[in-house]
Scaffold this motif. Structure first.
Motif, PDB file in Angstrom:
ATOM      1  N   ALA A  34       0.830  -1.207   0.000  1.00 19.56           N
ATOM      2  CA  ALA A  34       0.000   0.000   0.000  1.00 19.56           C
ATOM      3  C   ALA A  34       0.868   1.262   0.000  1.00 19.56           C
ATOM      4  O   ALA A  34       0.574   2.227  -0.719  1.00 19.56           O
ATOM      5  CB  ALA A  34      -0.924  -0.007   1.212  1.00 19.56           C
ATOM      6  N   ALA A  35       1.942   1.258   0.762  1.00 20.96           N
ATOM      7  CA  ALA A  35       2.845   2.413   0.782  1.00 20.96           C
ATOM      8  C   ALA A  35       3.512   2.597  -0.572  1.00 20.96           C
ATOM      9  O   ALA A  35       3.632   3.720  -1.070  1.00 20.96           O
ATOM     10  CB  ALA A  35       3.897   2.242   1.878  1.00 20.96           C
ATOM     11  N   TRP A  36       3.934   1.493  -1.193  1.00 20.91           N
ATOM     12  CA  TRP A  36       4.582   1.585  -2.493  1.00 20.91           C
ATOM     13  C   TRP A  36       3.623   2.141  -3.544  1.00 20.91           C
ATOM     14  O   TRP A  36       3.991   3.014  -4.334  1.00 20.91           O
ATOM     15  CB  TRP A  36       5.088   0.207  -2.929  1.00 20.91           C
ATOM     16  N   VAL A  37       2.385   1.659  -3.544  1.00 20.73           N
ATOM     17  CA  VAL A  37       1.394   2.150  -4.508  1.00 20.73           C
ATOM     18  C   VAL A  37       1.138   3.631  -4.278  1.00 20.73           C
ATOM     19  O   VAL A  37       1.044   4.410  -5.227  1.00 20.73           O
ATOM     20  CB  VAL A  37       0.084   1.327  -4.414  1.00 20.73           C
ATOM     21  N   THR A  38       1.044   4.038  -3.016  1.00 27.85           N
ATOM     22  CA  THR A  38       0.819   5.451  -2.707  1.00 27.85           C
ATOM     23  C   THR A  38       1.990   6.301  -3.175  1.00 27.85           C
ATOM     24  O   THR A  38       1.799   7.336  -3.823  1.00 27.85           O
ATOM     25  CB  THR A  38       0.613   5.638  -1.187  1.00 27.85           C
ATOM     26  N   ILE A  39       3.197   5.888  -2.863  1.00 27.92           N
ATOM     27  CA  ILE A  39       4.380   6.675  -3.227  1.00 27.92           C
ATOM     28  C   ILE A  39       4.591   6.693  -4.740  1.00 27.92           C
ATOM     29  O   ILE A  39       4.932   7.726  -5.314  1.00 27.92           O
ATOM     30  CB  ILE A  39       5.626   6.113  -2.508  1.00 27.92           C
ATOM     31  N   ARG A  40       4.361   5.576  -5.386  1.00 29.39           N
ATOM     32  CA  ARG A  40       4.677   5.471  -6.823  1.00 29.39           C
ATOM     33  C   ARG A  40       3.583   6.017  -7.721  1.00 29.39           C
ATOM     34  O   ARG A  40       3.868   6.632  -8.744  1.00 29.39           O
ATOM     35  CB  ARG A  40       4.948   3.998  -7.158  1.00 29.39           C
ATOM     36  N   PHE A  41       2.302   5.817  -7.364  1.00 25.25           N
ATOM     37  CA  PHE A  41       1.220   6.168  -8.271  1.00 25.25           C
ATOM     38  C   PHE A  41       0.280   7.256  -7.748  1.00 25.25           C
ATOM     39  O   PHE A  41      -0.022   8.209  -8.456  1.00 25.25           O
ATOM     40  CB  PHE A  41       0.388   4.917  -8.618  1.00 25.25           C
ATOM     41  N   ILE A  42      -0.210   7.093  -6.525  1.00 27.91           N
ATOM     42  CA  ILE A  42      -1.243   8.005  -6.015  1.00 27.91           C
ATOM     43  C   ILE A  42      -0.688   9.405  -5.784  1.00 27.91           C
ATOM     44  O   ILE A  42      -1.296  10.394  -6.201  1.00 27.91           O
ATOM     45  CB  ILE A  42      -1.886   7.428  -4.738  1.00 27.91           C
ATOM     46  N   GLY A  43       0.455   9.524  -5.107  1.00 29.75           N
ATOM     47  CA  GLY A  43       1.051  10.830  -4.841  1.00 29.75           C
ATOM     48  C   GLY A  43       1.342  11.629  -6.097  1.00 29.75           C
ATOM     49  O   GLY A  43       0.916  12.779  -6.221  1.00 29.75           O
ATOM     50  N   PRO A  44       2.045  11.062  -7.061  1.00 25.91           N
ATOM     51  CA  PRO A  44       2.300  11.805  -8.301  1.00 25.91           C
ATOM     52  C   PRO A  44       1.019  12.137  -9.079  1.00 25.91           C
ATOM     53  O   PRO A  44       0.929  13.188  -9.718  1.00 25.91           O
ATOM     54  CB  PRO A  44       3.195  10.863  -9.106  1.00 25.91           C
ATOM     55  N   ALA A  45       0.003  11.267  -9.033  1.00 24.91           N
ATOM     56  CA  ALA A  45      -1.232  11.516  -9.756  1.00 24.91           C
ATOM     57  C   ALA A  45      -1.949  12.757  -9.221  1.00 24.91           C
ATOM     58  O   ALA A  45      -2.563  13.514  -9.970  1.00 24.91           O
ATOM     59  CB  ALA A  45      -2.145  10.306  -9.690  1.00 24.91           C
ATOM     60  N   PHE A  46      -1.882  12.977  -7.891  1.00 26.31           N
ATOM     61  CA  PHE A  46      -2.520  14.142  -7.285  1.00 26.31           C
ATOM     62  C   PHE A  46      -1.589  15.345  -7.210  1.00 26.31           C
ATOM     63  O   PHE A  46      -1.982  16.378  -6.702  1.00 26.31           O
ATOM     64  CB  PHE A  46      -3.025  13.793  -5.870  1.00 26.31           C
ATOM     65  N   GLY A  47      -0.375  15.192  -7.701  1.00 24.05           N
ATOM     66  CA  GLY A  47       0.579  16.293  -7.696  1.00 24.05           C
ATOM     67  C   GLY A  47       1.193  16.575  -6.347  1.00 24.05           C
ATOM     68  O   GLY A  47       1.698  17.669  -6.106  1.00 24.05           O
TER      69      GLY A  47
ATOM     70  N   TRP B 242       3.854  15.062  -5.078  1.00 20.02           N
ATOM     71  CA  TRP B 242       5.301  15.023  -5.280  1.00 20.02           C
ATOM     72  C   TRP B 242       5.584  14.426  -6.649  1.00 20.02           C
ATOM     73  O   TRP B 242       4.676  13.972  -7.336  1.00 20.02           O
ATOM     74  CB  TRP B 242       6.008  14.227  -4.181  1.00 20.02           C
ATOM     75  N   GLN B 243       6.839  14.447  -7.032  1.00 16.31           N
ATOM     76  CA  GLN B 243       7.233  13.881  -8.310  1.00 16.31           C
ATOM     77  C   GLN B 243       8.219  12.756  -8.067  1.00 16.31           C
ATOM     78  O   GLN B 243       9.130  12.875  -7.246  1.00 16.31           O
ATOM     79  CB  GLN B 243       7.918  14.938  -9.185  1.00 16.31           C
ATOM     80  N   VAL B 244       8.037  11.672  -8.788  1.00 18.87           N
ATOM     81  CA  VAL B 244       8.963  10.553  -8.712  1.00 18.87           C
ATOM     82  C   VAL B 244      10.089  10.856  -9.683  1.00 18.87           C
ATOM     83  O   VAL B 244       9.864  11.120 -10.867  1.00 18.87           O
ATOM     84  CB  VAL B 244       8.275   9.237  -9.083  1.00 18.87           C
TER      85      VAL B 244
END
Length: 72
Positions: free
Chosen positions: A54-67, A69-71
């Motif tokens: 869940a943390a990986w999905v949040t860091i990799r996909f959800i966070g960047p999708a909502f702006g 942070w940037q990976v």
């Protein structure tokens, strides 16, 4: 005479009661306690794996999708 009857005669009053047999004579942990420990640690490991995914999905996909942070 069947095996159960032989066992009942050999154990006497202890027949039918859960045995508190230790893993090793010098370790104060019974086999049932060891089974409970394995059950709980296995459950904890699966919970940890789920949290990590869940943390990986949040860091990799959800966070960047909502702006958020940037990976890089």
């Amino acid at each position: 005479m069947g095996e159960a009857k032989r066992r009942k005669e050999a154990l006497g009053e202890k027949y039918g009661q859960p045995q508190q047999e230790r893993i090793m004579s010098w370790v104060p942990i019974t086999k049932s306690q060891a089974e409970i420990f394995v059950k709980w640690t296995t459950r904890g490991a699966w919970i940890g794996i789920g949290v990590m995914v869940a943390a990986w999905v949040t860091i990799r996909f959800i966070g960047p999708a909502f702006g958020w942070w940037q990976v890089v």
